[in-house]
Design an enzyme around this catalytic site. Structure first.
Site, short mmCIF file in Angstrom:
data_model
loop_
_atom_site.label_atom_id
_atom_site.label_comp_id
_atom_site.label_asym_id
_atom_site.label_seq_id
_atom_site.Cartn_x
_atom_site.Cartn_y
_atom_site.Cartn_z
N TYR A 110 10.64 4.33 1.22
CA TYR A 110 11.55 3.34 1.82
C TYR A 110 12.99 3.46 1.33
CZ TYR A 110 8.06 0.88 4.51
OH TYR A 110 7.12 0.56 5.45
N ASP A 164 0.80 -1.23 0.00
CA ASP A 164 0.00 0.00 0.00
C ASP A 164 0.83 1.28 0.00
OD1 ASP A 164 1.00 0.03 2.58
OD2 ASP A 164 -0.91 -0.40 3.54
#
Ligand code: NAD
Ligand SMILES: O=P(O)(O)OC[C@H]1O[C@H](O[C@H]2[C@H](O)[C@@H](O)[C@@H](O)O[C@@H]2CO)[C@H](O)[C@@H](O)[C@@H]1O
Ligand code: MN
Length: 449
Positions: free
Chosen positions: A264, A172
């Site tokens: 990330y 997600d």
């Protein structure tokens, strides 16, 4: 419209209540016949299940049945869809992963670096077993997986079940980032048409269009660089840790302005700064235990006690909606576009065919139809190849029970540079994961065949 039979695996998850609200919100587009919860932890499951039972009575009376079980056979007997979100070892082991890594002054994170590696070695066995169990009972069911580290899980499942075309691994994070893009651009998130490539938690948006075909990419980049970048999905908007992460994504864009980064990437591009930011005595796992988990447990306890969900601040979240909308597109052949994990097979011609890449795809009743990306530039190719080698070596280490492959894996991971540190970290993780990892053999056979 044919009604679907849904099984939720890992139903004791902190995300389950949000997912149930999302099922209610999507009931016209993804109508359900029945819902079955399955978890190995009876107590964790029961709290969510009893609250869900009340919620469904009030807001989903059309549902023919809802039940929960810790028996696999009962759970998987007739599923159309199986949504999986398990955490082998629980948040307690997540805390271990994060703390052990930080003790060695390297990134301590759920899916990145040594923590992600440790979690990967825990998840693979349970995920392989689950797919086998589901397939014994429901050979045609769609298995939609959120379980992390999704990149490693996807690689392992693709190796173990190469001919199974009904397993889809999703994340997600790209859609959560797109919610922030939508806010900046004054668009609805579902009107954004992204171009994106990478591995899971390791990718870049190359273009942001709207449904009319207007290109918003350069304006978006300029606005982020000039005015900042914040999380906007309700589940994370007020979370300090996510606010810092989105701010760091802005810095990544300033440093590397060609493409818009997945959040990330901060752990791989600035590993030392990420270590400095962390408090080893209060890592993200602790924040989640005392934050999201406590919030969900308290919410369920109140619903059970009052026997109603009325008056509770329950909302739909992107985590739930994303999986359900993906399921809708698969179930009813809607051909909608989602960023998902697929086997490369030439989608990115200058990466290996067998790599599990994350790219936009149309979700059809025959599965994902990925868009061709074309060759990617050297900088991204170099970074991705290193990360891919790490992911593949972790999976090799699991299936071959090889200590040496694990040492190699962490050595190519950008979060750890020093090879002597790698061995120390791996040895500590072996002790902490004794109950979960295969026993790794220390032979030094050459991998040349
Ligand atoms: N892919 C994504 O983008 C994404 C997004 C959010 C969360 N996640 C993942 O979703 C999962 C759940 O996260 P959480 O924080 O809610 O964890 P959690 O620990 O609260 O919930 C996981 C549940 O899985 C159960 N479980 C563990 N092993 C099991 C097994 N073998 N079979 C059945 N049930 C099992 C546990 O008992 C627990 O109730 C994690 O893997 C997390 O990383 C992924
Ligand atoms: O540290 P956590 O447990 O809060 O989050 C880890 C997960 O982070 C991402 O999921 C976000 C998601 O992006 C956001 O939209 C919202 O739903 O919250 C989620 C969790 O905070 C990531 O994609 C997952 O893989 C991680 O597990
Ligand atoms: Mn994710």
């Amino acid at each position: 419209m044919r009604k679907q039979r849904l099984v939720v695996v890992g139903s004791g998850s902190t995300y389950t209540m949000g997912m149930m609200m999302s099922l209610i919100a999507e009931k016209e587009r993804f109508p359900l016949k029945d819902v079955i919860f399955y978890d190995i932890d009876e107590q964790r499951q029961e709290r969510n299940a009893r609250a869900t039972e009340i919620l469904f009575k009030e807001r989903y009376p059309e549902l023919e049945s809802f039940s929960y079980t810790t028996e696999k056979e009962a759970a998987f007997k007739q599923a159309d869809f199986v949504f999986v979100q398990i955490r082998t070892g629980g948040l307690a082991m997540r805390e271990q992963d994060e703390q052990i890594s930080l003790k060695h002054r390297v990134v301590g994170q759920e899916t990145c670096g040594p923590g992600g590696m440790a979690y990967g070695l825990r998840s693979i066995g349970d995920m392989v077993e689950l797919v086998n169990d589901v397939r014994r009972c429901s050979p045609e069911a769609w298995i939609l997986n959120y379980t992390n580290p999704a990149a490693i899980v996807a690689e392992a499942l693709n190796r173990e079940f190469p001919n199974d075309n009904r397993i889809l691994n999703i994340c997600d994070m790209p859609i959560a980032i797109m919610i922030s893009y939508a806010k900046i651009l004054g668009l609805d998130v579902w009107d954004i048409v992204p171009e994106y490539f990478g591995l899971n938690h390791f990718g870049w948006f190359t273009k942001i269009f709207d449904k009319e075909g207007n290109d918003h990419t350069e304006r978006l980049k300029r606005l982020i660089m000039e005015t900042g970048f914040t999380p906007e999905d309700e589940a994370i908007a007020n979370d300090l840790s996510w606010q810092k992460t989105f701010e760091q994504a802005r810095q990544m864009l300033i440093d590397f302005p060609e493409f818009l980064p997945n959040t990330y990437l901060q752990y791989y591009l600035y590993p030392e700064a990420m270590v400095e930011k962390e408090d080893p005595n209060r890592t993200r796992a602790r924040q989640v235990i005392e934050g999201r988990q406590k919030h969900v447990h308290d919410l369920c306890d109140r619903i059970i006690e009052k026997e109603t969900a009325e008056g509770e601040d329950l909302h739909v979240d992107i985590h739930g909606v994303f999986m359900i909308k993906a399921a809708e597109s698969l179930a009813y052949n809607l051909n909608e576009r989602f960023i998902v994990m697929v086997e490369n097979n030439g989608v990115i011609p200058n990466l290996p065919a067998e790599a599990m890449v994350e790219v936009p795809a149309l979700l059809t009743s025959q599965g994902p139809k990925p868009f061709s990306i074309g060759k990617i530039p050297t900088f991204y190719k170099g970074l991705i190849e290193g990360q891919l080698a790490y992911e593949q070596l972790v999976v090799d280490a699991y299936f071959e029970e090889s200590y040496q492959k694990l040492i190699q894996a962490l050595t190519v991971n950008r979060t750890v540079v020093n090879a002597s540190k790698v061995k120390e970290i791996v040895d500590d993780l072996i002790i902490a994961n004794e109950k979960y990892w295969p026993e790794l053999k220390k032979n030094t056979d050459s991998s040349f065949k």
